[in-house]
Design a protein around this motif. Structure first.
Motif, mmCIF file in Angstrom:
data_model
loop_
_atom_site.group_PDB
_atom_site.id
_atom_site.type_symbol
_atom_site.label_atom_id
_atom_site.label_comp_id
_atom_site.label_asym_id
_atom_site.label_seq_id
_atom_site.Cartn_x
_atom_site.Cartn_y
_atom_site.Cartn_z
ATOM 1 N N ALA A 73 0.831 -1.206 0.000
ATOM 2 C CA ALA A 73 0.000 0.000 0.000
ATOM 3 C C ALA A 73 0.868 1.261 0.000
ATOM 4 N N ALA A 74 1.945 1.218 0.787
ATOM 5 C CA ALA A 74 2.849 2.370 0.814
ATOM 6 C C ALA A 74 3.546 2.556 -0.537
ATOM 7 N N LEU A 75 3.906 1.460 -1.191
ATOM 8 C CA LEU A 75 4.553 1.543 -2.497
ATOM 9 C C LEU A 75 3.586 2.071 -3.553
ATOM 10 N N TYR A 76 2.334 1.625 -3.483
ATOM 11 C CA TYR A 76 1.309 2.135 -4.411
ATOM 12 C C TYR A 76 1.126 3.646 -4.227
ATOM 13 N N THR A 77 1.058 4.099 -2.969
ATOM 14 C CA THR A 77 0.881 5.536 -2.714
ATOM 15 C C THR A 77 2.078 6.328 -3.220
ATOM 16 N N LEU A 78 3.292 5.805 -2.983
ATOM 17 C CA LEU A 78 4.498 6.485 -3.460
ATOM 18 C C LEU A 78 4.479 6.609 -4.977
ATOM 19 N N ALA A 79 4.048 5.554 -5.667
ATOM 20 C CA ALA A 79 4.004 5.595 -7.132
ATOM 21 C C ALA A 79 2.917 6.547 -7.638
ATOM 22 N N SER A 80 1.793 6.629 -6.908
ATOM 23 C CA SER A 80 0.709 7.499 -7.349
ATOM 24 C C SER A 80 1.016 8.975 -7.130
ATOM 25 N N LEU A 81 1.977 9.275 -6.242
ATOM 26 C CA LEU A 81 2.324 10.665 -5.947
ATOM 27 C C LEU A 81 3.649 11.090 -6.557
ATOM 28 N N SER A 82 4.370 10.176 -7.210
ATOM 29 C CA SER A 82 5.707 10.482 -7.737
ATOM 30 C C SER A 82 5.742 10.243 -9.238
ATOM 31 N N LEU A 88 11.574 4.923 -7.864
ATOM 32 C CA LEU A 88 10.570 3.868 -7.977
ATOM 33 C C LEU A 88 11.191 2.572 -8.489
ATOM 34 N N VAL A 89 12.167 2.688 -9.406
ATOM 35 C CA VAL A 89 12.820 1.482 -9.930
ATOM 36 C C VAL A 89 13.561 0.751 -8.818
ATOM 37 N N LEU A 90 14.196 1.476 -7.911
ATOM 38 C CA LEU A 90 14.924 0.849 -6.802
ATOM 39 C C LEU A 90 13.984 0.279 -5.748
ATOM 40 N N ALA A 128 3.473 -4.467 -9.972
ATOM 41 C CA ALA A 128 2.040 -4.247 -10.177
ATOM 42 C C ALA A 128 1.547 -3.071 -9.332
ATOM 43 N N ALA A 129 2.027 -2.998 -8.082
ATOM 44 C CA ALA A 129 1.639 -1.868 -7.228
ATOM 45 C C ALA A 129 2.143 -0.543 -7.814
ATOM 46 N N VAL A 130 3.379 -0.565 -8.349
ATOM 47 C CA VAL A 130 3.929 0.658 -8.946
ATOM 48 C C VAL A 130 3.155 1.045 -10.198
#
Length: 368
Positions: A73-82, A88-90, A128-130
């Motif tokens: 969930a945290a990774l999905y949020t980071l991808a949706s805001l960045s 993101l690749v790392l 998938a989350a990203v």
């Protein structure tokens, strides 16, 4: 268009799903692992403001336990805001390594098929989350762009409408200057000639009144033509706006016998003063047009925080002249009164006359 749930509801749902994931992998014999998993679930409350920090706080839970929902969930949020980038690749291999390894005794054998399959599965899950987060970000950006395009289109339509109005105003100004002003000028000239050549005193007085009103009309037309031609520029008043002090002059120059009783305080709002003046002006104009030979009474009072305007005329003593009119005067008075929060009534009286009554709320402005 479906309405998006409030952010608080979405955050609550994310924390709930993370807690359910912790509960599904609960092991009372490993308090450290469970504490990290619970901390990761609670850390999701920071995901909107500190998305990268939230991902880093949830990553230990993946290393120490099998609860991975909070980190995803945290990774999905980071991808949706960045925006797409190295960060993101790392994050994807960081999650995959943490999920494949297990502390405090890490084991990662790159030569093992099982390890590679597990690592690939974790990488695909994180990717998938990203991708989902980037899809949401793209959709949000597209929605903003569509909104900007819609606003730009509306603005362009507004500019087009204003341009059309400007052309219409310019045409109207030309018509007023070339036709109406010319005819009113002829009236003023003929009235002046009649005033000079007439021998009867009443005729001279009537001609003088016609000439004076014609000159005033010409002056107002000049101001109006100037405003119409200046459309699109700075706001300009048609004429110096009338006030209560002008009502006496209006009553004296209206061409009919009037009785004025004015008991209004100083400091009334300018909008109310203009409304009072226009009401009296319209009522006297109607009396002069539709009730020749009648007399008028004007009562202007201020009681209980309201201004009361009452204009009454007697029955006509002469047949009315067939003068042109749009019959919009009283309608305009009623609309003006309603815009100011007041009321307007009108109708015939018992003696054959007519009465116009306007009540406007008005608080006196105190000046020090």
């Amino acid at each position: 268009m479906t309405r998006r749930p409030p952010p608080l509801v979405l955050d609550g749902a994310a924390v709930t799903m993370a807690l359910l994931d912790v509960w599904a992998h609960w092991d009372i014999d490993e308090p450290l692992r469970m504490a990290c998993a619970l901390a990761a679930a609670v850390a999701l409350l920071l995901r909107r403001r500190l998305s990268l920090l939230t991902f880093l706080l949830t990553l230990p839970a993946v290393l120490l336990s099998d609860a991975v929902v909070a980190c995803l969930a945290a990774l999905y949020t980071l991808a949706s805001l960045s925006r797409p980038g190295v960060m993101l690749v790392l994050c994807v291999p960081a999650f995959a390594l943490s999920d494949t390894m297990s502390l405090p005794s890490p084991h990662f054998d790159p030569n093992s098929t099982r390890t590679l399959i597990s690592f690939g599965y974790s990488t695909a899950t994180a990717a998938a989350a990203v991708f989902l987060g980037q899809l949401v970000r793209t959709r949000r950006d597209l929605s903003l762009r569509l909104t900007e395009i819609s606003e730009a289109r509306d603005h362009q339509q507004l500019l087009t409408t204003q341009a059309v109005l400007a052309r219409e105003r310019a045409q109207l100004a030309r018509e007023m200057h070339d036709v109406v002003s010319h005819q009113v000028s002829l009236i003023a000239v003929r009235a002046g000639a009649l005033q000079v050549g007439a021998r009867d005193a009443d005729t001279k007085d009537a001609a003088a009144t016609i000439r004076r009103l014609s000159v005033q009309t010409l002056d107002e037309l000049r101001h109006m033509v100037g405003v119409l031609r200046a459309s699109g520029g700075q706001p300009t008043e048609l004429t110096p706006q009338p006030a209560l002090n002008d009502i006496r002059r209006l009553a004296d120059g209206c061409g009919i016998e009037t009785e004025l009783r004015m008991d209004l305080p100083e400091g009334l709002p300018a909008t109310v003063q203009r409304a009072v003046y226009r009401t009296v002006q319209e009522a006297l104009t109607n009396t002069r047009k539709h009730a020749p030979g009648a007399t008028a009474r004007i009562d202007l009072l201020h009681t209980d925080g309201s201004v009361r305007v009452r204009v009454t005329n007697t029955a006509p003593t002469q047949p009315p002249l067939p003068l042109p009119g749009a019959h919009h005067g009283l309608i305009g008075l009623r609309q003006r009164a309603e815009l100011l929060g007041g009321t307007m009534t009108s109708g015939p009286t018992r003696d054959g006359g007519y009465e116009v009554c306007v009540v406007l709320p008005a608080e006196v402005e105190v000046t020090e």
